[in-house]
Each structure stands twice: as C-alpha cells, then as structure tokens.
Design a protein around this motif. Structure first.
Motif, PDB file in Angstrom:
ATOM      1  N   TRP A  35      23.803  29.117  44.523  1.00  0.00           N
ATOM      2  CA  TRP A  35      24.181  30.617  44.005  1.00  0.00           C
ATOM      3  C   TRP A  35      23.019  31.664  44.417  1.00  0.00           C
ATOM      4  N   HIS A  91      38.404  29.167  46.696  1.00  0.00           N
ATOM      5  CA  HIS A  91      38.666  28.483  45.449  1.00  0.00           C
ATOM      6  C   HIS A  91      39.354  26.773  45.679  1.00  0.00           C
ATOM      7  N   VAL A  94      36.678  24.521  45.187  1.00  0.00           N
ATOM      8  CA  VAL A  94      36.139  24.433  43.745  1.00  0.00           C
ATOM      9  C   VAL A  94      37.147  23.739  42.784  1.00  0.00           C
ATOM     10  N   THR A  98      35.668  19.918  41.586  1.00  0.00           N
ATOM     11  CA  THR A  98      35.908  19.735  40.046  1.00  0.00           C
ATOM     12  C   THR A  98      36.791  18.715  39.544  1.00  0.00           C
ATOM     13  N   TYR A 155      45.060  31.786  41.842  1.00  0.00           N
ATOM     14  CA  TYR A 155      44.356  31.893  40.817  1.00  0.00           C
ATOM     15  C   TYR A 155      44.632  31.491  39.306  1.00  0.00           C
ATOM     16  N   ILE A 304      35.362  24.736  33.581  1.00  0.00           N
ATOM     17  CA  ILE A 304      34.598  25.427  34.911  1.00  0.00           C
ATOM     18  C   ILE A 304      35.995  26.106  35.755  1.00  0.00           C
ATOM     19  N   LEU A 305      37.159  25.359  35.700  1.00  0.00           N
ATOM     20  CA  LEU A 305      38.249  25.708  36.272  1.00  0.00           C
ATOM     21  C   LEU A 305      38.914  26.968  35.754  1.00  0.00           C
ATOM     22  N   ALA A 308      36.396  29.960  36.609  1.00  0.00           N
ATOM     23  CA  ALA A 308      36.317  30.321  37.802  1.00  0.00           C
ATOM     24  C   ALA A 308      37.753  31.191  38.258  1.00  0.00           C
ATOM     25  N   ILE A 311      37.092  34.989  37.224  1.00  0.00           N
ATOM     26  CA  ILE A 311      36.393  35.406  37.875  1.00  0.00           C
ATOM     27  C   ILE A 311      37.002  35.777  39.009  1.00  0.00           C
ATOM     28  N   MET A 312      37.764  34.671  39.880  1.00  0.00           N
ATOM     29  CA  MET A 312      38.523  35.234  40.912  1.00  0.00           C
ATOM     30  C   MET A 312      39.548  35.915  40.599  1.00  0.00           C
TER      31      MET A 312
END
Length: 326
Positions: A35, A91, A94, A98, A155, A304-305, A308, A311-312
C-alpha cells in the motif's frame, strides 16, 4: 499424585496457534508495504507501458514490411509483454486472489478460471475491434469509449460477485448460529461423522466442490476477462491502420497467453498459502473457528470485492489517459 498432570505443564489453549498468527502478521505487513509503494508502482507501470507500446509499434511496422522476418519477434515480444503486463496492479488479480484465499477450491479448477479469463480478455479485445472498426466503421475514439464502458461493466460484475458471496456467507452463518452443532469435548472424545466437534483438517469434498457453482465461476471469468487489455487494443488498432490486422490478432492472443501464465502462477501461490493456513490451524484451532471461521473469512472476501469494485468504478477514467494492466 504421580498420575496427575500439573496445571503449569499444560499448554495454553491458544499456544498452538502462534504459527498461524505469525503467518497472518506477515500477510498484513506485506499488504501495508505494498500500500505504501502503490503510487510509485502505478507511475512506473504507466511509464514502462508507454515505452513498450512504442517498441510494439515499431515491430508492427517491421511486420508490415517483412512478415516472415519480423513476425516471430512480434509474437515473442507480445507473449513477454503479457507476462510482465499482468504483474502490475489490476482488478483481475484482486478477484482471483480474494476468491482463492477465502473459498476452498481445487487447484485444477482455479487454473481453469484464470485461463478462461485470460482467453476471454483477448477475444473481447479482438471482437470489440472488429465490431467497432470493421462492421460499424466507427472512428477509433468510439473504440476507446466502448473499451471504457466494458471496463466499467467488469467492475460492476466484481461488485455483484462480492454481494453474492456476502449473501451466501451470511445465510450459512445464520444457520450455524441458530442451530450450532458443536458438542464440548469429553476426556475420551471419539470423533465420528456426526460428533459435531468441529474437527476438520481440510475442507470436505462437498466444500471443495462449492466452487463448481456455474454462477460464481461465470461471474469470476466475466469480471476478470470482460475488460479488454489496453495493450491489445492498441496493437489491434495500429495493425488495422497499417494493414496487418491478422498479425495484430495473433499478437493479442500471444498477450493473452502471457497474461494467463502470470495469473495462473498467482493462483498457484494463493492456493498454496491457503492450504498452509488450513494445515497450520488444523485440529489445534478452537472448534468455534472450525465451524464458522472459514465462513466468516468468505464473508470478508465478499466485502473486499464490493469495496474494491466501488473504488475502481469511481476511479475509472476513459482509456487514453493512462494504460492500466489486467
């Protein structure tokens, strides 16, 4: 008196969990370090891709002049580009990381997901270029705009996948908490199929096939592969302009093959780490964790997904303001 075990010699209840605690601490430390370096990684990735795109353009021009001599170099360069391109933040990694970290899965099925997603990404780029430039005869600007909306759609699928995983985990947790199956250990406890003690070293066969749900698999593949690779779009567009579109298609497929190699390696790594974590916990973990711990972890993966995806979605910009990796 000699038959009695002193209390001071007994191991604490949580003493056997220190390897798992160290493993989780290492994961958190690695995440914090990544991060901190994320802005630099993104900047280096954009600058590197610009240089590589210039070299790719030169190879395509060489192919237009002498296909027999430069074609092999183009395909090899495209494959290596796909391998390195997939190492950057994206992504797709990710999603697959995950999913594999929070859900039991067979390695063969996991690799199959990554291969299908990488192939789909290349085919989407090719199909989009053919439809927009050849069938509809639209300008290149519309190609980039279409790619941008496909990216947004991927996304959205990531968010839907996260919500679906959250819903499933919540239903399972509700069932476990309303009808607990744990029975306290007795001094001479004997394990059997319905003892309810929570003893379980690895997920049972039913859990291992839980990822065979076609809806979950389809959403994983689509969310990873629906967004066309920005590098493949660039190659296909330029090859169309200079009249070597067939070589552009071959280059895009070579990129997809390189991407699949990197993402499959990531899947193997995450899958191995999860197996290590399961073995480290094993029968030494508290029975409560063995009953609801992994389900809670699945819920965390869904959250988390969803985060994410939001955000994306918010940070997505039209293609052309910067190349983003798979």
């Amino acid at each position: 008196m000699s038959l009695m075990t002193p209390v001071s010699r007994r191991s604490p209840r949580w003493a056997h969990l220190w390897p798992l605690a160290l493993f989780l601490l290492a994961v958190l430390a690695g995440g914090a370090w990544l991060w901190h370096l994320w802005p630099q990684v993104m900047l280096k990735s954009i600058l590197w891709q610009r240089e590589v795109n210039q070299q790719m353009s030169g190879l395509l021009q060489a192919v237009a002049q002498n296909p027999a001599r430069a074609g092999g170099s183009l395909l090899i360069f495209s494959f290596v580009y796909g391998v390195l391109h997939a190492l950057g933040p994206g992504h797709g990694k990710v999603v697959i990381a995950t999913w594999l970290a929070t859900h039991p899965s067979r390695l063969k099925a996991s690799i199959g997901l990554t291969l299908a997603a990488s192939l789909l990404q290349g085919l989407v780029a090719i199909g989009l270029t053919v439809i927009v430039l050849s069938l509809l005869a639209l300008p290149a600007r519309e190609l980039h705009l279409s790619s941008f909306w496909l990216e947004k759609g991927s996304y959205a699928l990531v968010g839907l996948l996260g919500l679906m995983l959250c819903w499933r985990a919540l239903k399972k947790l509700r069932l476990l908490l309303r009808k607990p199956t744990f029975i306290a250990f007795t001094p001479h406890h004997v394990h059997h199929a319905s003892c309810g003690c929570g003893h379980q070293h690895m997920p049972d066969p039913q859990q291992m096939t839980s990822d065979s749900d076609w809806r979950a698999r389809l959403m994983i593949v689509l969310s990873m592969g629906m967004r066309p690779c920005s590098g493949a779009i660039m190659v296909l567009l330029f090859s169309k302009v200079i009249g070597v579109f067939a070589w552009g298609v071959a280059s895009a497929l070579a990129m997809a093959a390189g991407t699949s190699l990197t993402i499959s390696s990531l899947a193997l790594l995450v899958h191995s780490f999860r197996r290590i974590a399961v073995r480290m916990s094993g029968h030494k973990a508290p029975a409560l964790w063995r009953q609801i711990g992994w389900t809670t972890l699945a819920l965390a993966g869904g959250v988390i997904l969803v985060v994410a995806a939001v955000i994306m979605w918010v940070s997505a910009v039209p293609v052309g303001r910067g190349m983003r990796p798979f």
